[in-house]
Enzyme design. Structure first.
Site, mmCIF file in Angstrom:
data_model
loop_
_atom_site.group_PDB
_atom_site.id
_atom_site.type_symbol
_atom_site.label_atom_id
_atom_site.label_comp_id
_atom_site.label_asym_id
_atom_site.label_seq_id
_atom_site.Cartn_x
_atom_site.Cartn_y
_atom_site.Cartn_z
ATOM 1 C CG HIS A 180 -1.645 -1.240 1.481
ATOM 2 N ND1 HIS A 180 -2.878 -1.549 0.954
ATOM 3 C CD2 HIS A 180 -1.266 -2.331 2.206
ATOM 4 C CE1 HIS A 180 -3.241 -2.759 1.359
ATOM 5 N NE2 HIS A 180 -2.274 -3.268 2.112
ATOM 6 C CB SER B 225 12.987 22.242 -15.387
ATOM 7 O OG SER B 225 12.261 23.446 -15.484
ATOM 8 C CE LYS C 68 10.959 19.833 -11.815
ATOM 9 N NZ LYS C 68 10.102 18.875 -11.226
ATOM 10 C CD GLU D 116 8.185 11.779 -15.430
ATOM 11 O OE1 GLU D 116 7.886 12.265 -14.345
ATOM 12 O OE2 GLU D 116 8.647 12.461 -16.361
#
Ligand code: ARG
Length: 470
Positions: free
Chosen positions: A153, A274, A280, A287
């Site tokens: 979980h 970024s 970043k 992804e």
């Protein structure tokens, strides 16, 4: 090709709409190889004179060179790769070339071409999958002593090693390898000689063409052969399941790479920055893979939906069967170009991982099992430790730092020998049941995986040996 029956030319819009050249031109070499097998069989059975067969084979080989040298401009008006090559053959050797298609329909020809093409494509996919599994197993070896929290979980559950984590993902990909082998096996049969749907009145020798093309067996029912696309579905199912596995691996790494978790370190060369936020470092590769799994599932649903309602046997719907299949192969090879090297470069920050253990509560199951070994029934052990957890939270005391007196005030059954057990490393190492988290068990897994990987590699090598010479 069918001008005899028609009084009008095909409308240009129809020509454009019905062509499949954009899809099948890439299979030109495989199509020529299938035609060579067919022509050899025609000579073998006496349907074609030996010298004519030799002329056809020679011209087909020349056409293969023209295509390789980009000196062949296929015409959309000829619909597909098959008709383009046949038309060129007839252009080159006239009436002799016009004999090639006897005893054959495009229905069995398309089928043969795709299967010839797919066998080597699937061997490439295997190479990619192999390198991914090998990278994971190697990381597991490297990280089998690095202790990190394990989750259910997405809540801390029990300590594991990062080696156990890598092997968990490797297991999923090894099941995929089995599915890929099954898909290869489904592709590995020869449809040539099934004709349009019902075989032929000519004395074709299907066994001869099978052997010439190096297929394992011939298909058994001519109608079924030209009507089904199960072998595509097998590949797409493999790819869809693989996609979900890859996506879950990426999701785990994305989470562990966040500042909040922070113990996975991704290589700069596999991350992007970024345009506005200088700080970043984004896990875009992971992804994109996670996103692509949607395409892989979509491709499976696409073909399942296409085939579910078509009557036996061949219907033109099937022409588009290759669209999502080829996209799938491209998608897979893209994933394999980045994921294995990325995995090889992942590093671990064990100190950051250990920060996750600060409240010591991840050791609660260990205390309950300690009590079980001291004769307490598991349900009441669970309840007692539950109280201890609550006490620790309320009194802001880390569970692994309680003194014996503190413990005994909450659970009188606890003795001195509990205290040295309460460390995440000890906890991980004590989970020594088969398949468990201990480094010993992970070593056993790694050994099995290496053996399995070698067995898979051997099976694919055997397949590769049977591919025909061009
Ligand atoms: N271009 C078509 C394909 O790729 C050829 C099918 C020929 N068969 C037919 N009955 N029209 O499937």
């Amino acid at each position: 090709m069918w001008k005899g029956r028609f009084a009008q030319d095909t409308d240009e819009a129809v020509v454009n709409f019905t062509q499949s050249l954009d899809l099948d031109w890439r299979m030109a070499a495989a199509d020529i190889r299938g035609s060579i097998a067919h022509v050899r069989m025609l000579a073998h059975t006496g349907l074609l004179a030996k010298d004519e067969a030799a002329v056809i084979e020679k011209n087909l080989r020349e056409i293969a060179c023209e295509i390789k040298d980009n000196a062949f401009e296929p015409k959309i008006s000829l619909e597909d790769v098959h008709m383009n090559i046949e038309a060129r053959l007839t252009e080159k050797c006239g009436a002799t070339g016009a004999r090639l298609h006897m005893g054959r329909s495009r229905n069995d020809q398309v089928n043969t071409t795709v299967r010839l093409y797919l066998r080597s494509e699937l061997l490439d996919i295997w190479q990619g999958l192999y390198s991914l599994i090998a990278a994971l197993v190697k990381k597991a070896e490297e990280h089998k002593n690095k202790v990190v929290p394990g989750y259910t979980h997405l809540q801390q559950a029990q300590p594991i090693s990062m080696g156990h984590f890598w092997m968990a993902h490797a297991q999923a990909f090894m099941r995929d390898a089995r599915r890929l082998l099954a898909a290869y096996d489904a592709v590995d049969e020869s449809p040539l000689g099934c004709g349009a749907l019902a075989g032929s009145t000519l004395p074709l020798d299907r066994e001869f063409t099978r052997a010439d093309m190096g297929f394992s067996r011939i298909t058994e029912n001519s109608m079924d052969t030209v009507a089904h696309r199960d072998h595509f579905l097998d590949i797409l199912y493999f790819a869809a399941v693989f996609g979900t596995h890859a996506s879950r691996l990426c999701e785990d790494l994305i989470i562990y790479f966040t500042t909040e978790f922070g113990w996975v370190k991704l290589p700069d060369s596999f991350c992007t920055g970024s345009s506005i936020m200088p700080q970043k470092k984004n896990p875009d590769v992971l992804e994109i893979i996670r996103g692509k799994s949607g395409q892989l599932t979509g491709a499976l649903v696409d073909l399942l939906t296409m085939v579910k309602g078509i009557p036996l046997t061949y219907n033109r719907d099937l022409q588009d069967d290759k669209r999502s299949l080829f996209r799938t192969l491209i998608c897979l090879s893209g994933i394999f170009s980045v994921l294995p090297p990325l995995i090889s470069k992942v590093d671990i920050d064990e100190e950051r991982a250990n920060r996750g253990f600060e409240d010591g509560l991840i050791l609660a199951t260990d205390v309950a099992e300690y009590l079980v070994l001291h004769g307490v029934p598991f349900r009441s052990a669970h309840e007692k430790v539950g109280h201890a957890v609550r006490w620790c939270i309320e009194n802001k005391r880390p569970m692994d730092k309680l003194t014996l007196l503190e413990w005994q005030a909450i659970i009188p059954e606890i003795e001195e020998d509990l205290l040295p057990l309460l460390s995440p490393r000890r906890s991980m190492e004590r989970r020594d049941t088969a398949g468990g988290a201990s480094s010993h068990q992970v070593e056993i897994q790694i050994e099995h995986a290496n053996k399995k990987l070698a067995d898979f590699a051997h099976e694919f090598e055997e397949y590769a040996k049977r591919l025909p010479q061009m």
